[in-house]
Scaffold this motif. Structure first.
Motif, short mmCIF file in Angstrom:
data_model
loop_
_atom_site.label_atom_id
_atom_site.label_comp_id
_atom_site.label_asym_id
_atom_site.label_seq_id
_atom_site.Cartn_x
_atom_site.Cartn_y
_atom_site.Cartn_z
N ALA A 8 0.72 -1.22 -0.04
CA ALA A 8 0.37 -0.22 0.36
C ALA A 8 0.77 1.47 -0.28
O ALA A 8 0.37 1.84 -0.53
N ASP A 9 1.67 1.30 0.61
CA ASP A 9 2.92 2.43 1.02
C ASP A 9 3.18 2.56 -0.35
O ASP A 9 3.45 4.06 -1.03
N LEU A 10 3.79 1.73 -0.95
CA LEU A 10 4.24 2.31 -3.10
C LEU A 10 3.32 1.86 -3.95
O LEU A 10 3.54 1.45 -4.75
N ALA A 11 2.33 1.53 -3.59
CA ALA A 11 1.11 1.57 -4.65
C ALA A 11 0.96 2.39 -5.34
O ALA A 11 1.27 2.93 -6.92
N PRO A 12 1.28 3.97 -4.90
CA PRO A 12 0.96 4.67 -5.81
C PRO A 12 2.37 5.40 -7.00
O PRO A 12 1.96 5.76 -8.21
N ILE A 13 3.38 4.38 -6.76
CA ILE A 13 4.87 4.13 -7.54
C ILE A 13 4.85 3.01 -8.70
O ILE A 13 5.14 3.13 -9.95
N PHE A 14 4.02 2.15 -8.10
CA PHE A 14 3.80 1.03 -8.72
C PHE A 14 2.15 0.69 -8.93
O PHE A 14 1.44 -0.51 -8.34
N PRO A 15 1.35 1.20 -9.41
CA PRO A 15 0.08 1.30 -9.35
C PRO A 15 -0.60 0.44 -10.45
O PRO A 15 -1.49 -0.64 -10.38
N HIS A 16 -0.04 -0.85 -11.19
CA HIS A 16 -0.18 -1.68 -11.66
C HIS A 16 0.74 -3.09 -11.47
O HIS A 16 0.79 -3.92 -12.62
N ALA A 17 1.52 -2.69 -10.64
CA ALA A 17 1.98 -4.03 -10.28
C ALA A 17 0.51 -5.75 -9.84
O ALA A 17 0.17 -5.39 -9.61
N ASN A 18 1.80 -6.94 -9.96
CA ASN A 18 0.50 -7.80 -10.11
C ASN A 18 0.86 -8.19 -8.07
O ASN A 18 2.07 -8.35 -7.87
N PRO A 19 -0.35 -8.39 -7.16
CA PRO A 19 -0.08 -8.54 -5.56
C PRO A 19 0.69 -9.25 -5.61
O PRO A 19 1.52 -9.73 -4.34
N GLU A 20 0.72 -10.41 -6.92
CA GLU A 20 1.79 -11.81 -6.04
C GLU A 20 2.18 -11.32 -6.10
O GLU A 20 3.16 -12.56 -5.88
N ASN A 21 3.20 -10.10 -6.79
CA ASN A 21 4.60 -10.33 -7.01
C ASN A 21 5.27 -9.25 -5.94
O ASN A 21 5.98 -9.60 -5.09
N LEU A 22 4.20 -8.02 -6.04
CA LEU A 22 4.29 -6.52 -4.58
C LEU A 22 4.35 -7.52 -3.44
O LEU A 22 5.39 -6.88 -2.81
N GLY A 23 3.71 -7.42 -3.31
CA GLY A 23 3.54 -7.46 -1.58
C GLY A 23 3.92 -8.94 -1.33
O GLY A 23 5.21 -8.77 -0.38
N ASN A 54 9.29 -5.14 -14.80
CA ASN A 54 8.10 -3.94 -15.08
C ASN A 54 7.84 -4.01 -14.31
O ASN A 54 5.70 -3.34 -14.71
N TYR A 55 7.58 -3.24 -13.31
CA TYR A 55 7.04 -2.60 -12.17
C TYR A 55 6.72 -3.53 -12.04
O TYR A 55 5.28 -3.32 -11.52
N PHE A 56 7.17 -4.41 -11.15
CA PHE A 56 6.69 -6.15 -11.22
C PHE A 56 5.01 -6.18 -11.58
O PHE A 56 4.43 -7.07 -10.80
N ARG A 57 4.88 -6.65 -12.50
CA ARG A 57 4.13 -6.97 -13.02
C ARG A 57 4.20 -8.59 -13.83
O ARG A 57 3.33 -9.37 -13.48
N THR A 58 5.18 -9.19 -13.91
CA THR A 58 5.62 -10.18 -14.33
C THR A 58 7.34 -10.58 -13.71
O THR A 58 8.08 -9.61 -13.32
N TYR A 59 7.53 -12.21 -13.68
CA TYR A 59 8.75 -12.28 -12.74
C TYR A 59 9.41 -12.89 -13.75
O TYR A 59 9.76 -13.92 -13.67
N VAL A 124 12.14 -19.99 -10.71
CA VAL A 124 12.70 -18.52 -9.83
C VAL A 124 11.40 -17.74 -10.48
O VAL A 124 11.27 -16.05 -9.66
N ALA A 125 10.52 -18.24 -11.42
CA ALA A 125 9.57 -17.28 -11.55
C ALA A 125 7.95 -17.07 -10.79
O ALA A 125 7.55 -16.88 -10.68
N THR A 126 8.31 -18.54 -10.60
CA THR A 126 6.99 -19.14 -10.33
C THR A 126 6.94 -19.07 -9.28
O THR A 126 5.58 -19.14 -7.78
N ASP A 127 8.07 -19.27 -8.17
CA ASP A 127 8.40 -19.56 -6.28
C ASP A 127 8.53 -18.32 -6.12
O ASP A 127 9.56 -17.84 -6.37
#
Length: 294
Positions: A8-23, A54-59, A124-127
């Motif tokens: 939530a603190d960085l949501a303004p910087i990464f508004p389109h991040a995948n929550p399963e990545n950023l969190g 890509n702003y935590f959209r993909t691993y 590396v991408a899935t875990d």
């Protein structure tokens, strides 16, 4: 003590991040300890991983990885290594050599001795935990904290993207890396000085007035309790009840029986003796009784 950010603190910087990545990524940062134990180190690490993913959209790298085929500098010595060991994870680990070299570090950090990234590179991408661990390994392998402590984002960017902080060739999207990293650092600095948020307490309804019991002053006397309310205050008062008058216990008067020889003086004496009983008799009975003596 460093205050670590939440998604939530960085949501303004990464508004389109995948929550399963950023969190999970941010939740894992405190486990790095001193490696990411300052605003500059943490900010540089988050900023670089943000651009690489890509702003935590993909691993996983969007490209197929065919461009890495035959790259001996990446350890891709076998056919198909380019696609097999394409960029993955937050920092985009790339090449057979790095997948193999990162494995012991990941095993130790996560306590999972069965991990073999060379045999299972997709992990590396899935875990998410494995992806974070490989990014931390790559960060330390290139000694990037030396440049992070100086806030030298250009050198950090080249160390991540080119594998050499001292490269004369700019990193891909270097300007974006610098701008994003500085935004993250500014957000982290603000977080360190922010006042704790006080959670508003719901308003409580006023408590119902509680009766105040009056002391029992005469426990052996009959009484009743009267409830009196004045405003929000309710009190109880004890009021004594007068007892019913006890029935008379006086003995019935004894009146001497009249005799034929009694004279009028004797009758007068008898009359005086019974006057005291008048209050216990009905008046018409008293008059009849007195008349019998004359």
């Amino acid at each position: 003590m460093l205050v670590y950010p939440s998604a939530a603190d960085l949501a303004p910087i990464f508004p389109h991040a995948n929550p399963e990545n950023l969190g999970p990524f941010l939740a894992a940062c405190p486990t790095a300890g001193d490696v990411l134990g300052s605003v500059l180190r943490l900010g540089q690490f988050i900023g670089q991983c943000g651009v690489e993913s890509n702003y935590f959209r993909t691993y996983e790298e969007y490209a197929s990885g065919a461009a890495y085929e035959g790259r001996e500098d990446l350890g891709n010595t076998q056919p198909g290594d380019g696609k097999r060991f394409k960029g993955r994870g937050p920092i985009q680990l790339t090449g057979r050599a790095d997948y193999r070299e990162a494995t012991p570090f990941v095993r130790t950090l996560l306590g999972r001795p069965d991990i073999d990234l060379e045999a299972t590179p997709d992990l590396v991408a899935t875990d998410r935990a494995v992806g974070f661990a490989t990014s931390l390994w790559y960060w330390q392998k290139n000694n990037l904290n030396v440049y992070a402590d100086r806030n030298d984002t250009a050198a950090v960017s080249r160390g991540v993207n080119r594998g050499n902080p001292k490269s004369s060739k700019p990193a891909n999207a270097e300007a974006d890396r610098i701008a994003l990293t500085h935004r993250v650092i500014a957000a982290l600095e603000a977080l360190q000085t922010a006042e704790p948020v006080q959670t508003a307490q719901p308003a409580r309804a006023p408590a119902a007035p509680q009766p105040v019991a009056a002391p029992v002053l005469f426990p052996d006397k009959p009484s009743v309790t009267v409830v009196v309310q004045h405003g929000d205050t309710v009190t109880e008062r004890t009021v004594l009840v007068p007892a019913a008058p006890a029935p008379s216990t006086l003995p019935a008067p004894t009146v001497p029986a009249p005799t034929p020889s009694s004279s009028k003086p004797t009758v007068a004496v008898g009359l005086l003796a019974v006057i005291g009983t008048a209050i216990a008799m009905r008046w018409h009975e008293l008059a009849a009784w007195i008349h019998s003596f004359f």
